[in-house]
Scaffold this motif. Structure first.
Motif, short mmCIF file in Angstrom:
data_model
loop_
_atom_site.label_atom_id
_atom_site.label_comp_id
_atom_site.label_asym_id
_atom_site.label_seq_id
_atom_site.Cartn_x
_atom_site.Cartn_y
_atom_site.Cartn_z
N GLY A 267 0.81 -1.21 0.00
CA GLY A 267 0.00 0.00 0.00
C GLY A 267 0.85 1.27 0.00
O GLY A 267 0.54 2.23 -0.71
N THR A 268 1.91 1.27 0.78
CA THR A 268 2.77 2.46 0.86
C THR A 268 3.48 2.72 -0.46
O THR A 268 3.55 3.86 -0.92
CB THR A 268 3.81 2.28 1.98
OG1 THR A 268 3.15 1.98 3.22
CG2 THR A 268 4.63 3.54 2.17
N VAL A 269 4.00 1.66 -1.08
CA VAL A 269 4.69 1.81 -2.37
C VAL A 269 3.70 2.26 -3.45
O VAL A 269 4.00 3.14 -4.27
CB VAL A 269 5.37 0.49 -2.77
CG1 VAL A 269 5.91 0.57 -4.20
CG2 VAL A 269 6.50 0.15 -1.81
N THR A 270 2.49 1.67 -3.44
CA THR A 270 1.47 2.06 -4.42
C THR A 270 1.07 3.52 -4.24
O THR A 270 0.94 4.28 -5.20
CB THR A 270 0.23 1.16 -4.28
OG1 THR A 270 0.60 -0.21 -4.41
CG2 THR A 270 -0.81 1.50 -5.33
N PHE A 271 0.87 3.92 -2.98
CA PHE A 271 0.52 5.31 -2.66
C PHE A 271 1.62 6.25 -3.13
O PHE A 271 1.35 7.31 -3.71
CB PHE A 271 0.32 5.43 -1.15
CG PHE A 271 -0.21 6.76 -0.70
CD1 PHE A 271 -1.57 6.99 -0.60
CD2 PHE A 271 0.66 7.78 -0.34
CE1 PHE A 271 -2.06 8.21 -0.17
CE2 PHE A 271 0.19 9.01 0.09
CZ PHE A 271 -1.18 9.22 0.18
N ASN A 272 2.87 5.85 -2.91
CA ASN A 272 4.01 6.67 -3.29
C ASN A 272 4.09 6.84 -4.81
O ASN A 272 4.46 7.90 -5.32
CB ASN A 272 5.30 6.03 -2.78
CG ASN A 272 6.51 6.92 -2.98
OD1 ASN A 272 6.45 8.12 -2.72
ND2 ASN A 272 7.60 6.33 -3.44
N LYS A 273 3.71 5.80 -5.53
CA LYS A 273 3.73 5.87 -6.99
C LYS A 273 2.62 6.75 -7.53
O LYS A 273 2.85 7.60 -8.41
CB LYS A 273 3.59 4.45 -7.57
CG LYS A 273 3.54 4.42 -9.09
CD LYS A 273 3.35 3.00 -9.61
CE LYS A 273 3.27 2.99 -11.14
NZ LYS A 273 3.08 1.62 -11.67
N VAL A 274 1.42 6.61 -6.99
CA VAL A 274 0.26 7.33 -7.51
C VAL A 274 0.32 8.82 -7.16
O VAL A 274 -0.10 9.67 -7.96
CB VAL A 274 -1.05 6.70 -6.98
CG1 VAL A 274 -2.26 7.55 -7.35
CG2 VAL A 274 -1.21 5.29 -7.53
N GLU A 275 0.84 9.16 -5.98
CA GLU A 275 0.80 10.56 -5.56
C GLU A 275 1.64 11.46 -6.42
O GLU A 275 1.46 12.68 -6.41
CB GLU A 275 1.22 10.68 -4.08
CG GLU A 275 2.66 10.27 -3.77
CD GLU A 275 3.58 11.46 -3.65
OE1 GLU A 275 3.12 12.60 -3.85
OE2 GLU A 275 4.77 11.25 -3.38
N LYS A 276 2.55 10.91 -7.24
CA LYS A 276 3.39 11.74 -8.10
C LYS A 276 2.60 12.38 -9.24
O LYS A 276 2.97 13.45 -9.71
CB LYS A 276 4.54 10.89 -8.68
CG LYS A 276 5.54 10.43 -7.63
CD LYS A 276 6.71 9.73 -8.26
CE LYS A 276 6.35 8.37 -8.85
NZ LYS A 276 7.51 7.65 -9.36
N GLY A 277 1.50 11.72 -9.68
CA GLY A 277 0.79 12.29 -10.81
C GLY A 277 -0.72 12.17 -10.71
O GLY A 277 -1.40 12.23 -11.72
N PHE A 278 -1.23 12.01 -9.48
CA PHE A 278 -2.67 11.78 -9.33
C PHE A 278 -3.50 13.00 -9.71
O PHE A 278 -4.65 12.88 -10.10
CB PHE A 278 -2.99 11.36 -7.90
CG PHE A 278 -3.14 12.50 -6.94
CD1 PHE A 278 -4.40 12.98 -6.62
CD2 PHE A 278 -2.04 13.09 -6.36
CE1 PHE A 278 -4.55 14.03 -5.75
CE2 PHE A 278 -2.19 14.13 -5.48
CZ PHE A 278 -3.45 14.61 -5.17
N MET A 279 -2.92 14.22 -9.63
CA MET A 279 -3.68 15.43 -9.94
C MET A 279 -4.13 15.46 -11.40
O MET A 279 -5.10 16.14 -11.75
CB MET A 279 -2.84 16.68 -9.64
CG MET A 279 -2.67 16.96 -8.15
SD MET A 279 -4.23 17.22 -7.27
CE MET A 279 -4.85 18.67 -8.06
N ASP A 280 -3.46 14.71 -12.25
CA ASP A 280 -3.84 14.68 -13.66
C ASP A 280 -5.10 13.85 -13.91
O ASP A 280 -5.75 14.00 -14.94
CB ASP A 280 -2.70 14.08 -14.50
CG ASP A 280 -1.44 14.95 -14.45
OD1 ASP A 280 -1.60 16.18 -14.27
OD2 ASP A 280 -0.33 14.41 -14.57
N SER A 281 -5.42 12.97 -12.95
CA SER A 281 -6.58 12.08 -13.16
C SER A 281 -7.72 12.34 -12.20
O SER A 281 -8.82 11.85 -12.41
CB SER A 281 -6.13 10.61 -13.01
OG SER A 281 -5.53 10.39 -11.76
N VAL A 282 -7.49 13.11 -11.13
CA VAL A 282 -8.56 13.38 -10.17
C VAL A 282 -9.53 14.42 -10.74
O VAL A 282 -9.09 15.44 -11.26
CB VAL A 282 -7.98 13.87 -8.83
CG1 VAL A 282 -9.08 14.36 -7.92
CG2 VAL A 282 -7.20 12.75 -8.16
#
Length: 282
Positions: A267-282
């Motif tokens: 979960g931590t690794v997945t969160f770390n990966k997604v938070e880098k570019g999540f603003m483009d999809s939210v």
């Protein structure tokens, strides 16, 4: 005369390593965690009449409903433990886990406005949710301990040494909710259906967890499935330590711990990966 070279005190970049969790940076922002926890506590009861008393009302009324439906009507076993205390133990633990899971799973969607305006380690938000709910859990534990002492002095419960494992069990619950919450939160940035599915799934998950029944009441085939539910070891150990009932074994807790910390790492690794570019999809 050459000007002295400037040194940056903070560098914000999106191309950091997948396993660079920046935990030291999270620790530097501990004051922000405290501020968010205080905000959540105050805002949650700012315009209520009863305020923190709602912490007690929720488990009391839920326990009464379980006592009537599952204790009296369905006649489910409690392994000889007082029914009120048995259900109150399950409700107290489950409220903490479910609140942490549902709150953490909404981190990206619920805080998109803040994330888009100012930088801080994104792990601060799920940690804030876990700590905020820990305060609520502490208040509800006071209610459980009061009920426990009543039945203890009546000689109806027989605690044992496993009662000392309670802090570790709370850490396991928080880690499980945090890990699963960050996984679901990462998924909801692209698939909003996951958020709706989670609310339904959490309700169903309660019935495959020994909240309202002991594992000893399950058929042999279902016991094997329940054995690998990460929450089973936690709930059974808690009830075994405080009430002296249940089919608890240390191997069950070891399996729960391994699964939970594996899910927390994922979960931590997945969160770390997604938070880098999540603003483009939210």
């Amino acid at each position: 005369m050459t000007e002295p070279q400037q040194e940056w005190t903070e560098t914000i970049e999106s191309n950091h390593s997948l396993f660079d969790l920046k935990l030291a940076e999270v620790w530097r922002y501990k004051d922000l965690v405290y501020m968010f926890v205080k905000r959540d506590f105050i805002s949650g009861f700012k315009q209520t009449i009863l305020g923190p008393i709602w912490f007690f009302i929720n488990p009391i009324f839920t326990t009464i409903v379980y006592l009537i439906v599952f204790g009296s009507i369905a006649g489910l076993s409690t392994d000889g433990a007082p029914k009120i205390l048995f259900y109150l133990a399950g409700v107290t633990l489950w409220n903490y886990f479910s609140s942490c899971l549902t709150g953490t799973s909404n981190v990206f969607i619920g805080n998109a406005a803040i994330f888009g305006k100012v930088y801080f380690p994104r792990l601060v938000m799920p940690l804030t949710i876990v700590i905020s709910n820990l305060m609520r859990f502490g208040v509800q534990m006071i209610l459980f301990i009061a009920a426990f002492l009543y039945y203890y002095f009546r000689g109806e419960v027989h605690p044992n040494i496993w009662i000392l494992a309670t802090p570790f069990l709370i850490i396991l619950m928080a880690a499980f909710a945090l890990g699963m919450g960050m996984i679901f939160s990462s998924l909801t940035t692209k698939y909003r259906d996951v958020q709706m599915l989670l609310g339904f799934g959490v309700s169903l998950f309660m019935y495959v967890t020994p909240v309202i029944y002991p594992i000893s009441a399950l058929p042999a085939k279902l016991k094997i499935i329940a054995f690998y539910n990460p929450l089973s070891g936690i709930f059974e150990c808690f009830k075994y330590g405080w009430l002296g009932v249940g089919e608890f074994s240390s191997s069950m807790l070891i399996i729960s711990s391994v699964i939970i910390f594996a899910l927390l790492a994922i979960g931590t690794v997945t969160f770390n990966k997604v938070e880098k570019g999540f603003m483009d999809s939210v």
